[in-house]
Structures are given as structure tokens and as C-alpha cells.
Design an enzyme around this catalytic site. Structure first.
Site, PDB file in Angstrom:
ATOM      1  N   HIS A  37       0.500  -1.471   0.608  1.00 27.88           N
ATOM      2  CA  HIS A  37      -0.162  -0.032  -0.462  1.00 27.88           C
ATOM      3  C   HIS A  37       0.739   1.315   0.109  1.00 27.88           C
ATOM      4  O   HIS A  37       0.921   2.419  -1.297  1.00 27.88           O
ATOM      5  CB  HIS A  37      -0.899   0.086   1.081  1.00 27.88           C
ATOM      6  CG  HIS A  37      -1.814  -1.122   1.535  1.00 27.88           C
ATOM      7  ND1 HIS A  37      -2.119  -2.123   1.919  1.00 27.88           N
ATOM      8  CD2 HIS A  37      -3.000  -1.420   0.440  1.00 27.88           C
ATOM      9  CE1 HIS A  37      -2.224  -2.935   2.628  1.00 27.88           C
ATOM     10  NE2 HIS A  37      -3.091  -2.422   1.712  1.00 27.88           N
ATOM     11  N   LEU A 184       2.873  -9.058  -1.008  1.00 26.98           N
ATOM     12  CA  LEU A 184       2.410  -8.870   0.362  1.00 26.98           C
ATOM     13  C   LEU A 184       1.202  -8.670   0.259  1.00 26.98           C
ATOM     14  O   LEU A 184       0.393  -8.270  -0.557  1.00 26.98           O
ATOM     15  CB  LEU A 184       3.282  -7.227   0.770  1.00 26.98           C
ATOM     16  CG  LEU A 184       3.965  -7.373   0.664  1.00 26.98           C
ATOM     17  CD1 LEU A 184       4.589  -5.655   1.395  1.00 26.98           C
ATOM     18  CD2 LEU A 184       5.218  -7.997   1.539  1.00 26.98           C
TER      19      LEU A 184
HETATM   20  P1  AMP Z   1      -6.583  -3.811  -0.417  1.00 25.54           P
HETATM   21  O1  AMP Z   1      -6.186  -2.847   0.922  1.00 25.54           O
HETATM   22  O2  AMP Z   1      -6.280  -5.231  -0.574  1.00 25.54           O
HETATM   23  O3  AMP Z   1      -7.367  -3.384  -1.138  1.00 25.54           O
HETATM   24  O4  AMP Z   1      -5.395  -2.604  -1.234  1.00 25.54           O
HETATM   25  C1  AMP Z   1      -5.510  -0.755  -1.362  1.00 25.54           C
HETATM   26  C2  AMP Z   1      -4.332  -1.213  -3.186  1.00 25.54           C
HETATM   27  O5  AMP Z   1      -3.278  -1.522  -2.722  1.00 25.54           O
HETATM   28  C3  AMP Z   1      -4.882  -1.902  -4.018  1.00 25.54           C
HETATM   29  O6  AMP Z   1      -4.596  -1.362  -4.980  1.00 25.54           O
HETATM   30  C4  AMP Z   1      -3.887  -2.841  -4.258  1.00 25.54           C
HETATM   31  O7  AMP Z   1      -4.219  -3.549  -4.977  1.00 25.54           O
HETATM   32  C5  AMP Z   1      -2.963  -2.406  -3.640  1.00 25.54           C
HETATM   33  N1  AMP Z   1      -1.712  -3.566  -3.183  1.00 25.54           N
HETATM   34  C6  AMP Z   1      -2.128  -4.654  -2.401  1.00 25.54           C
HETATM   35  N2  AMP Z   1      -1.102  -5.261  -2.071  1.00 25.54           N
HETATM   36  C7  AMP Z   1      -0.208  -4.830  -3.424  1.00 25.54           C
HETATM   37  C8  AMP Z   1       1.142  -5.272  -2.895  1.00 25.54           C
HETATM   38  N3  AMP Z   1       2.126  -6.272  -2.499  1.00 25.54           N
HETATM   39  N4  AMP Z   1       1.951  -4.986  -3.978  1.00 25.54           N
HETATM   40  C9  AMP Z   1       1.340  -2.907  -4.187  1.00 25.54           C
HETATM   41  N5  AMP Z   1       0.043  -3.215  -4.681  1.00 25.54           N
HETATM   42  C10 AMP Z   1      -0.554  -3.265  -3.302  1.00 25.54           C
END
Ligand code: AMP
Length: 288
Positions: A37, A184
Site C-alpha cells: 500500500h 504482500l
Molecule cells: P487492498 O487494501 O487490499 O484493497 O489494496 C489496496 C490497494 O493496494 C490495491 O490497489 C491493491 O492492488 C494494492 N496492493 C495490495 N497489495 C499490494 C502489493 N503487495 N503490492 C502493490 N500493491 C498492492
């Protein structure tokens, strides 16, 4: 850093930034923040003057029996991380604030929404598209940052912005991984130590396809079989899907060559469902 809890506060705060001729970036998240994030927030801070991060566990993108209730939440810690990263504001609304009583109109993700993740989670992308549309409407950002970790989501959100004429540039950011390759994810905390070790099989499986492609294998079915085979060797993992797809249409690819392709995988490790993906060298470039 401002702590905003209502759409009204966001409108005021963004209007102030606009009066100062600042460009505005949005980073939507569900919190339980990690370095993946934060890489989006860092990219946003480099490209925009005013960066707002939403922290909202969106109920409409969880299906029945999924982990909405147990999803990790720690707003205090998230705010410390966001402050240190240089975000200007965090929007952490309640579900009642985001969805007025009786709210019933949703956003259809289109055909991409029923493939892969959408096949296993039929209402997921409608929930994503609805909340992202609402965030776009409230924040009206110039730029919005999404991770390639959720590759299908990124492609759908790009189409959402294009097809519904949101004047926002959707920026995709690379996947941040643990040193052993595990992508992650906020859901990694669910893994037991044995499952955490087993979870590396997703990235290893994707790398098998990548290595074969680099060695000259062009048959996408052979590459997909290699991913299947690697996952099958891990007793704690149960495959949901694995394939090699066209990077834009997300339809299964036949041969590599020219058009960008991605290896994609989803598997359960114990009770935790994990997803991952990897670009395959095809000689083409991903443009949209
Ligand atoms: P989430 O909180 O899981 O909804 O993720 C929020 C944003 O963070 C989304 O755009 C995800 O694709 C991005 N994200 C989550 N994990 C990763 C990661 N390991 N590397 C890059 N972006 C991530």
C-alpha cells in the site's frame, strides 16, 4: 495529516487544495496497511500535490461467508504509516457514511467482471466498481493509484474510468513482495507459520512459467500447465485457477508473441485465499 470521516469533509478539503491549484491523487485501500500500500502512497506523493488515502473495508465487495467481519482493521497504526509516508489526508468513513440507507444503485463491471476472480466471487467487482465510482465522484482526483497485485481489478478500474468518463488517470503500480517472493497482502496475517512457508508456492509457480517463457516456450497452454503442476506439488495449497492470459482482455492466451501476457493464479493455502500474477516476456508491451 487530516483525518476525514465524511464525504462532506472530503469535498471541503479537496476544494481547499484546488483553490491552491494543487493536483489531487487518490489511493483507495481497505487498511491493514503494508509496504505494498505504502508504495502506492509514495508514488502518489511523487506525482501529486495533495494525496488522499481512503481506508474503508467495503462491505459490498465481500460475498456471503467471506471475511468482511474478521478482515484486519487498525486505523491508528494505518494513520501513523500514512503520516510518515507523506499523505495529506486519510478518509476513513463508516459503512453508513459511504452508503446512505436504501442505497441500491450499483455499477456493473462489464464482461471482465465475471472472469477469474469474478467467477469465484460473483458480486465482488460490482462492489469494487461501485465504491471506486463513489470515491472518484467525491474526491474527483486527477490521478488514482492501484496495485498490480489485484491485476484484474486494475484492468476493470481502468475501463470504469474510461467507459464512465471519470476524468481521472488510473495508475498501476508494481507488486511489492516479501524477500521469498510472497506478494504482500493484508490477508497474509491469517497464515500459520507452515502455511506462510507453503504460500510461496504461488510465486514459484508463476516463476516456472516465466522461466519457460524466457527459455523460448511460446505455447501458453504449456506455461499454464507448468503453473498448475507447481501448485499441485504443495499439499497445503488448493488451486482455484491458474492460467496465462492476454494482459488486457484477460482471456486465455494461446501463444506468446507480441501481445502482452500475464500468468495469473489464485489458491487457498489452508483457509486463506491468495492471488498473484506475473508479466511474461512476450516482446510486447502492456499499454492500457
Ligand atoms: P487492498 O487494501 O487490499 O484493497 O489494496 C489496496 C490497494 O493496494 C490495491 O490497489 C491493491 O492492488 C494494492 N496492493 C495490495 N497489495 C499490494 C502489493 N503487495 N503490492 C502493490 N500493491 C498492492
Amino acid at each position: 495529516m487530516e483525518h476525514l470521516v465524511s464525504k462532506e469533509e472530503v469535498r471541503h478539503s479537496v476544494a481547499d487544495a484546488r483553490r491552491e491549484h494543487k493536483s489531487v491523487a487518490l489511493v483507495p485501500t481497505m487498511g491493514a496497511l503494508h509496504a505494498g500500500h505504502l508504495s502506492l502512497v509514495s508514488a502518489a506523493c511523487q506525482r501529486a500535490d495533495y494525496v488522499i488515502v481512503s481506508v474503508f473495508v467495503n462491505p459490498t465487495q465481500f460475498g456471503p461467508g467471506e471475511d468482511y467481519e474478521s478482515y484486519p482493521r487498525d486505523l491508528q497504526h494505518d494513520m501513523e504509516l500514512l503520516g510518515a509516508e507523506g499523505a495529506n489526508a486519510v478518509l476513513a468513513p463508516s459503512a453508513a457514511e459511504m452508503y446512505a440507507p436504501g442505497a441500491s444503485v450499483t455499477v456493473d463491471p462489464g464482461p471482465l467482471g465475471s472472469l477469474w476472480e469474478g467467477a469465484t466471487r460473483p458480486t465482488h467487482f460490482a462492489g469494487v466498481c461501485t465504491v471506486v465510482s463513489k470515491l472518484f465522484a467525491v474526491v474527483q482526483p486527477d490521478l488514482a493509484f492501484f496495485g498490480e497485485k489485484d491485476y484484474q481489478q486494475l484492468q476493470i478500474v481502468k475501463r470504469l474510468a474510461r467507459d464512465l468518463d471519470f476524468p481521472v488517470r488510473v495508475v498501476g503500480c508494481p507488486i511489492v513482495r516479501e524477500p521469498d517472493g510472497l506478494a504482500l497482502s493484508s490477508r497474509n496475517v491469517y497464515l500459520s507459520p507452515a502455511e506462510r512457508t507453503a504460500a510461496t508456492v504461488l510465486y514459484r509457480a508463476l516463476r516456472t512459467a516465466e522461466t519457460l517463457a524466457l527459455d523460448g516456450e511460446r505455447d501458453a497452454r504449456v506455461l499454464a500447465e507448468a503453473v498448475h503442476g507447481t501448485i499441485a506439488e504443495e499439499p497445503l495449497a488448493t488451486l482455484d485457477y491458474a492460467d496465462v492470459v492476454d494482459a488486457l482482455s484477460l482471456e486465455p492466451a494461446r501463444t506468446l508473441g507480441g501481445a502482452p501476457a500475464r500468468a495469473i493464479v489464485a489458491a487457498r493455502v489452508g483457509r486463506t485465499r491468495l492471488i498473484d500474477n506475473l508479466a511474461l516476456a512476450t516482446g510486447g508491451e502492456e499499454t492500457a
